[in-house]
Motif scaffolding. Structure first.
Motif, PDB file in Angstrom:
ATOM      1  N   SER A  24       0.828  -1.197   0.000  1.00 22.35           N
ATOM      2  CA  SER A  24       0.000   0.000   0.000  1.00 22.35           C
ATOM      3  C   SER A  24       0.860   1.242   0.000  1.00 22.35           C
ATOM      4  CB  SER A  24      -0.925   0.005   1.230  1.00 22.35           C
ATOM      5  OG  SER A  24      -1.853  -1.041   1.145  1.00 22.35           O
ATOM      6  N   ALA A  25       1.956   1.212   0.766  1.00 23.57           N
ATOM      7  CA  ALA A  25       2.823   2.375   0.843  1.00 23.57           C
ATOM      8  C   ALA A  25       3.418   2.684  -0.518  1.00 23.57           C
ATOM      9  CB  ALA A  25       3.940   2.124   1.858  1.00 23.57           C
ATOM     10  N   LEU A  26       3.775   1.641  -1.291  1.00 26.06           N
ATOM     11  CA  LEU A  26       4.353   1.861  -2.601  1.00 26.06           C
ATOM     12  C   LEU A  26       3.361   2.507  -3.554  1.00 26.06           C
ATOM     13  CD1 LEU A  26       6.351  -1.455  -3.060  1.00 26.06           C
ATOM     14  CD2 LEU A  26       7.273   0.824  -2.603  1.00 26.06           C
ATOM     15  N   ALA A  27       2.075   2.333  -3.250  1.00 30.36           N
ATOM     16  CA  ALA A  27       1.074   2.950  -4.112  1.00 30.36           C
ATOM     17  C   ALA A  27       1.151   4.466  -4.065  1.00 30.36           C
ATOM     18  CB  ALA A  27      -0.339   2.494  -3.690  1.00 30.36           C
ATOM     19  N   GLY A  28       1.664   4.991  -2.909  1.00 30.82           N
ATOM     20  CA  GLY A  28       1.921   6.415  -2.782  1.00 30.82           C
ATOM     21  C   GLY A  28       0.670   7.242  -3.000  1.00 30.82           C
ATOM     22  N   PRO A  29       0.842   8.495  -3.401  1.00 30.61           N
ATOM     23  CA  PRO A  29      -0.287   9.403  -3.536  1.00 30.61           C
ATOM     24  C   PRO A  29      -1.019   9.282  -4.859  1.00 30.61           C
ATOM     25  CG  PRO A  29       1.751  10.576  -3.955  1.00 30.61           C
ATOM     26  CD  PRO A  29       2.130   9.180  -3.560  1.00 30.61           C
ATOM     27  N   ARG A  39     -16.871   7.186   0.773  1.00 31.85           N
ATOM     28  CA  ARG A  39     -18.321   7.313   0.883  1.00 31.85           C
ATOM     29  C   ARG A  39     -19.018   6.398  -0.133  1.00 31.85           C
ATOM     30  NH1 ARG A  39     -21.103  13.282   0.351  1.00 31.85           N
ATOM     31  NH2 ARG A  39     -23.290  12.702   0.390  1.00 31.85           N
ATOM     32  N   GLU A  40     -18.535   6.418  -1.373  1.00 32.91           N
ATOM     33  CA  GLU A  40     -19.141   5.611  -2.434  1.00 32.91           C
ATOM     34  C   GLU A  40     -18.860   4.131  -2.245  1.00 32.91           C
ATOM     35  OE1 GLU A  40     -18.869   8.973  -5.995  1.00 32.91           O
ATOM     36  OE2 GLU A  40     -17.131   7.704  -5.523  1.00 32.91           O
ATOM     37  N   LEU A  41     -17.632   3.798  -1.857  1.00 33.56           N
ATOM     38  CA  LEU A  41     -17.291   2.395  -1.630  1.00 33.56           C
ATOM     39  C   LEU A  41     -18.150   1.797  -0.523  1.00 33.56           C
ATOM     40  CD1 LEU A  41     -13.392   2.578  -1.852  1.00 33.56           C
ATOM     41  CD2 LEU A  41     -14.943   1.488  -3.503  1.00 33.56           C
ATOM     42  N   LEU A 321     -10.064  -4.190  10.207  1.00 34.58           N
ATOM     43  CA  LEU A 321     -11.233  -3.801   9.425  1.00 34.58           C
ATOM     44  C   LEU A 321     -11.838  -4.981   8.688  1.00 34.58           C
ATOM     45  CD1 LEU A 321      -9.825  -0.429   8.021  1.00 34.58           C
ATOM     46  CD2 LEU A 321     -11.713  -0.672   9.663  1.00 34.58           C
ATOM     47  N   ASP A 322     -11.001  -5.852   8.140  1.00 36.12           N
ATOM     48  CA  ASP A 322     -11.520  -7.027   7.452  1.00 36.12           C
ATOM     49  C   ASP A 322     -12.392  -7.874   8.369  1.00 36.12           C
ATOM     50  OD1 ASP A 322     -10.508  -6.550   4.921  1.00 36.12           O
ATOM     51  OD2 ASP A 322      -8.714  -7.770   5.199  1.00 36.12           O
ATOM     52  N   GLN A 323     -11.920  -8.064   9.588  1.00 39.88           N
ATOM     53  CA  GLN A 323     -12.723  -8.872  10.507  1.00 39.88           C
ATOM     54  C   GLN A 323     -14.015  -8.158  10.877  1.00 39.88           C
ATOM     55  OE1 GLN A 323     -10.987 -10.104  14.233  1.00 39.88           O
ATOM     56  NE2 GLN A 323     -12.648 -11.549  14.606  1.00 39.88           N
ATOM     57  N   MET A 324     -13.930  -6.884  11.225  1.00 39.07           N
ATOM     58  CA  MET A 324     -15.126  -6.148  11.623  1.00 39.07           C
ATOM     59  C   MET A 324     -16.151  -6.091  10.493  1.00 39.07           C
ATOM     60  SD  MET A 324     -14.890  -5.311  14.800  1.00 39.07           S
ATOM     61  CE  MET A 324     -16.329  -4.238  14.780  1.00 39.07           C
ATOM     62  N   LEU A 325     -15.683  -5.874   9.271  1.00 39.21           N
ATOM     63  CA  LEU A 325     -16.600  -5.739   8.142  1.00 39.21           C
ATOM     64  C   LEU A 325     -17.080  -7.080   7.614  1.00 39.21           C
ATOM     65  CD1 LEU A 325     -14.928  -2.763   6.262  1.00 39.21           C
ATOM     66  CD2 LEU A 325     -17.042  -2.739   7.605  1.00 39.21           C
ATOM     67  N   SER A 326     -16.469  -8.177   8.060  1.00 37.96           N
ATOM     68  CA  SER A 326     -16.985  -9.492   7.675  1.00 37.96           C
ATOM     69  C   SER A 326     -18.332  -9.755   8.340  1.00 37.96           C
ATOM     70  CB  SER A 326     -15.989 -10.590   8.052  1.00 37.96           C
ATOM     71  OG  SER A 326     -15.954 -10.814   9.455  1.00 37.96           O
ATOM     72  N   TYR A 327     -18.644  -9.033   9.399  1.00 42.63           N
ATOM     73  CA  TYR A 327     -19.944  -9.123  10.051  1.00 42.63           C
ATOM     74  C   TYR A 327     -20.911  -8.188   9.320  1.00 42.63           C
ATOM     75  CZ  TYR A 327     -17.836 -11.590  14.005  1.00 42.63           C
ATOM     76  OH  TYR A 327     -17.185 -12.506  14.791  1.00 42.63           O
ATOM     77  N   ALA A 376     -10.128   1.599   2.070  1.00 44.37           N
ATOM     78  CA  ALA A 376     -10.803   1.378   0.795  1.00 44.37           C
ATOM     79  C   ALA A 376     -10.825  -0.104   0.434  1.00 44.37           C
ATOM     80  CB  ALA A 376     -10.118   2.187  -0.307  1.00 44.37           C
ATOM     81  N   ALA A 377      -9.697  -0.778   0.617  1.00 42.28           N
ATOM     82  CA  ALA A 377      -9.613  -2.197   0.287  1.00 42.28           C
ATOM     83  C   ALA A 377     -10.551  -3.020   1.163  1.00 42.28           C
ATOM     84  CB  ALA A 377      -8.177  -2.683   0.445  1.00 42.28           C
TER      85      ALA A 377
END
Length: 385
Positions: A24-29, A39-41, A321-327, A376-377
């Motif tokens: 993710s860091a390599l993705a940069g700005p 919001r849309e995601l 976040l992955d765990q929380m949003l799996s619910y 976002a991911a």
């Protein structure tokens, strides 16, 4: 670390997590203003994404809310806004029991309306003795204290709910469980009318005054070691609400994750993966929804260098976040601030090098960080509600 995605279970090592963050860091700005907003995601999955925001008095020319670039990020990224402190007793009722001051919260409500954003209420009662205004100390409720205290609670909740009928959810009670032993805290209200009586009355009044809003108990129990008694106390509280028919819809999980809030602490906390999953299962098993209400990542003990630090923060957050949003019961995701320099963590539990922290989704130059991409991911991967 085990990450739960619906019925699937993935096992990730710390090396895997750091590698994911580094990517993710390599993705940069490059993703600065490209692609869908958070919001849309979130909306695509039936989730509300937003942030807390502080507002100064009307006419103020400085501060986070007056920062034009900050406002642009809030307008683009957020589907819901949360007044950070503006509806707490020590702000809205600072002058005394007969007065309400809605000026600061009104400014946030006006901004939200102008940008087609929802509004979320925090908090009707912060049930912690430290966070009431000074006038409550030694307050005399008169010869019938229980009745007088109930009247004050009722009038307070009705006033706030009637002022802001557009609220999609309310933190009705905030932080009433003492993490030291799991007990319910005492306040000047509970001293007058009883601990459970204050809590139950607050939810019943809120249900009547805001019938369409999601009613939430909000607290900071977390997944890390040291939160065992706190989690137990919250479960006991939620069980009690169910038994008494108290109209509570959801548990707000503040999600101030990462380093422990201690002066000497370094690194990240140690998640108790099995215990945390069992806790979430117990909460949802009782029929409650979940909210991520105050998300940020405390990087107090991480190296100063932005690359490794941001990578570690993003990886740690993504797993959470992955765990929380799996619910599918997780209906709202709220950041506790969007810009590093405006985070509440800058002034507390300082880093040993005294350098600023990087706990939010955007840096001081208003550029999205790997943490933003991790959010976002996670939203992209979440099952639809």
């Amino acid at each position: 670390m085990r990450v739960f995605l619906g019925a699937r279970v993935m096992t990730l090592s710390r090396r895997d997590l750091l590698a994911a963050g580094a990517a993710s860091a390599l993705a940069g700005p490059a993703f600065a203003a490209q692609g869908p907003s958070l919001r849309e995601l979130a909306q695509a999955k039936g989730i509300l994404f937003g942030s807390a925001v502080p507002a100064g008095p009307r006419g103020a020319t400085t501060g986070p809310f007056e920062d034009a670039k900050h406002r642009e990020i809030l307008a683009r990224e957020c589907g819901v806004l949360v007044p950070e402190n503006e509806l707490k007793w020590y702000v809205v009722r600072a002058r005394g029991p007969q007065y309400f001051d809605f000026e600061r919260a009104d400014r946030i409500a006006e901004f939200a309306k102008a940008n087609n954003q929802a509004l979320r209420g925090h908090t009707l009662i912060w049930h912690h003795p430290q966070w009431f205004p000074g006038w409550v100390k030694g307050y005399d409720f008169g010869p019938k204290p229980a009745e007088a205290a109930a009247k004050m609670v009722t009038e307070h909740i009705q006033a706030l709910c009637q002022r802001y009928p557009q609220m999609v959810s309310w933190d009705v009670i905030n932080e009433t469980v003492d993490p030291a032993d799991g007990s319910i805290r005492s306040t000047f209200l509970s001293d007058a009318m009883g601990k459970e009586a204050v809590l139950d009355l607050s939810f019943h009044v809120a249900r009547e005054a805001a019938p369409k809003a999601r009613l939430v108990y909000n607290d900071y129990m977390s997944q890390e070691v040291g939160n065992e008694k706190h989690r137990y106390g919250v479960l006991k509280l939620l069980e009690g609400f169910k038994k008494r028919g108290t109209p509570v819809d959801a548990l707000g999980i503040q999600s101030h994750i990462g380093a422990e809030n201690a002066d000497s602490f370094t690194g990240f906390g140690k998640p108790q993966e099995k215990e945390w999953t069992a806790f979430l299962n117990d909460v949802t098993g009782m029929g409650y929804d979940l909210l991520i209400t105050e998300f940020d990542v405390h990087d107090k003990g991480l190296p100063y260098d932005f690359g490794p630090r941001d990578a570690a923060v993003a990886a740690y957050a993504k797993a959470f976040l992955d765990q929380m949003l799996s619910y599918r019961q997780t209906k709202e995701v709220l950041a506790w601030g969007m810009i590093d320099k405006y985070s509440w963590l800058q002034g507390q539990w300082l880093r040993e090098d005294k350098k600023p922290k990087r706990p939010t989704l955007y840096d001081d130059n208003y550029q999205p960080k790997p943490l933003r991409e991790a959010m976002a991911a996670a939203l992209r991967a979440a099952p639809a509600r």
